[in-house]
Design a protein around this motif. Sequence first.
Motif, short mmCIF file in Angstrom:
data_model
loop_
_atom_site.label_atom_id
_atom_site.label_comp_id
_atom_site.label_asym_id
_atom_site.label_seq_id
_atom_site.Cartn_x
_atom_site.Cartn_y
_atom_site.Cartn_z
N ILE A 190 6.46 -13.68 0.28
CA ILE A 190 5.88 -12.48 -0.33
C ILE A 190 4.49 -12.79 -0.89
O ILE A 190 3.53 -12.02 -0.69
N ARG A 212 1.87 -13.03 1.77
CA ARG A 212 1.46 -11.73 2.28
C ARG A 212 0.45 -11.06 1.35
O ARG A 212 -0.53 -10.47 1.80
N ILE A 213 0.70 -11.16 0.03
CA ILE A 213 -0.23 -10.56 -0.93
C ILE A 213 -1.57 -11.29 -0.91
O ILE A 213 -2.64 -10.66 -0.88
N GLU A 255 -3.40 -10.22 2.05
CA GLU A 255 -3.89 -8.84 1.95
C GLU A 255 -5.15 -8.73 1.12
O GLU A 255 -6.05 -7.94 1.43
N ASN A 285 4.19 -4.89 -1.30
CA ASN A 285 4.64 -6.05 -0.51
C ASN A 285 6.05 -6.48 -0.90
O ASN A 285 6.80 -6.97 -0.07
#
Length: 842
Positions: free
Chosen positions: A560, A563-564, A567, A695
Amino acid sequence: MTSTQYSLFVEAGSGARLGEYDEMVSGDGRIRQPWRALIGSLQAVPEGVLSERVERIYRQYQDTALAYSVDNDRQSTEVRRPFDIIPLVLSEDEWRALETGLAQRARLLDRLIDDLYGERRVIVNGLLPPALIYGNPRFLRPCAGIPAPRRGARLHAYSADLLRRADGSWAVVTDRTQAPAGIGFALQNRGILARTLPELFRSQAVRRIEPFFELWREGLAALSPRRDGAPRIVVLTPGPFNAAYFEHVYLARQLDATLVEGADLTVRDGKAYVKTLGSLHQVDVILRFLEDDYCDPLELRGNSVLGAAGLLQAVREGNVVIANALGASVVETPALREFLPALAEALLGETLLLPSVESSWLGSRQAMADLPDRLNDAIIRPAYATAREERSFHALNQEAGRNALLEEVRARPRSYVVEPRLIRSVMPIWTPGGMLPRPLTLRIFVAERDGSYFAMPGGLAQVPHVPTSGITLLEPVFASKDSWILAGDGSDATMASRPAHGVVPVSHAPEELRSRSADDLFWLGRYTERLDNAARMMRSALARTVFDQIGPGQQQELHILIRILSEVGLVDPQTAEWLPDATALRRAIVQASSQDKKLKSVFRAIQRIAQSLRDRLSNDMWQVVVVLMRGAQERLDGETRDADGLIAALDHLVGVIAAFGGMASENMTRGTGWRFVDIGRRIERGAYGVAVLRNILLARGAELEIGLGLALELFDSSITYRSRYLSAVQLDPVIELVLADESNPRGLVYQLLMLVDHLGALVAALDRDSKPAEQALVDIAAQTLGQVSALTQIGDHGEMSLRRVVDRLDFTRDRLHHLSDAITHAYFSQVQMPHAVGYEGI
């Protein structure tokens, strides 16, 4: 000699060489009378204490962005410092003669400037060759015929560089008529020396320099063409990228003036205004630290982006006074020196009291004929060059052969002057090993008030870090010194009169915040919050890599987090595909803190904005934003070996940003400036919260449950959750706390509530014609708040329900981006990039 005393002198080479005048020691080897008390005070300071004080001064210069740029000289082992603790000491009698001579010289140059842009009698009567003026690019033809200000003077502030010759007399090396560059540094030098070594000032009475600025401020105020109300004085600076920007900030504060750049000014109907958020405010007097031809791109230099179009017309119509007058730099040329004695007789009816160093303009046939015989003991320099061009010619002068140099000069003789190689006096500088002699140049500052000129009792003494005393064209490496004028009667009689003012009514009107400053404050808030968010995410990721074996739960949290991080641009999407791996992740985070387009660029943006806001940041805020932030960046750069060091550096960075938040909350007046800082922070924190939540909610099953704990950590809400619910982490209460709780300062709804409050207050406070546009911003924020508030109760936890929540979060993210753009459009400058007016070189 007691045990605390030591020798201040280096045994070998401590005195002047043949032909040099020693400022401190007389010809019979005795310390001159004005210096004795100072040397005694220095001798009484224990050696270790003095060394520590010197290092403290150096750190102060670094922290206040005052250090001069010095070129690296790898062959030199000498430690270079921007400031030297030993001041130049002059007696009152000697100072009085210098002040009188410089005041006369200022009157002469003022009369000459007035004549050159008026009737030009000095050319008609043969006192000056026409080619010396008309061939000078500093002669600004659009300024011809503009009458002098109501009070008559065109030269309102003047400085001169002087040297002392072997016989003890002073001579002027350079006249500076654009602006008194260096005066802010002289003031700061006195303040730093008095604070760090106060015992030096107790040994004898030294004239204060602060009254000079009070008198100067009165002189500037008297120039105002308006008779109603308090005059508005601004200091025009090229901007934060100028090497002397700190001086401009410091001087504006000392003169109670507003610091502006060209972009802050606009000319309408022949009047100059400073642009603020609320309205336009007419400017009466502009003290410029901008070269005169850059001040108006419409009439002077077409490719300038530093001035304001139409400024010269406002001067022409008498609605604003520029100090010094545009075009005043025409008399800075060294080619003028040989004509000054005759000009003094003609324009003043007086004998020139303070001579210039000898100089011959090569525009005359006799000077050119004598040139070959003088090359061995003289130097050639451009007559009209800027500092950059003069350095280039200095390099040519050193590298070119005799014949090549002569050919260059013969091609354009009117563009050059020839000067003898002069020997300057020497004075001591402090080194850890003792005092050493260095050549001296003294810059003295003069200002005009009530039709007469007066000098600041002191100046900016400058010494090179190399021992040679032969005068060269330009010496880029030097240290500055304080200059003392001894008060003969133990008092300082120079005091500003305090004119009576009417009673100023108490006002609660919003501050006059410049549009550019509002933009900078908005982005200062955004960038500091962006740095905080990045540090928190990187710290959380690193904390899960400290063990060699990463457990299943930590693996899911890292998925997680990555992914952040991907991003928000801190980890490359390609890299994120094969993470997490403890070593690889650590490497990716190190790169995120060092590569240009990631965290490093945020640090640089904060430093750049802080420089631009130097006149609006208190010293305490400056320490946090610049000094502590720079230290946090250096610590982060140095901790690249292990996770523990990086985590400690990120902890420190979060603490520094918390200090900034505390300063903004507790020290800034609740005006428009504070609101723009906080608006920037709230928009950035809201966007960060959306990125984290969406997310996590995109995860499924066990990963979603684990992600909820991560959400509490990233929203800094874990303690609140545990104390409030005393139960395992569950979806509904987590969402309620981090998304919809109006009392959680890191929650999403809280950010939107603050935005609605700030934008509504701005609409009410600012008297603008475009209130409907600003009201639309409030409506955007309120609608976004309503959309988010609808997410308080999720109900079922099915995939479709969570998908709707994510869609609402995507909507919120888009509305926050739109809100940021709309704020920029409504309040800040509409010009994205400055552009030149006109053409050049065609």
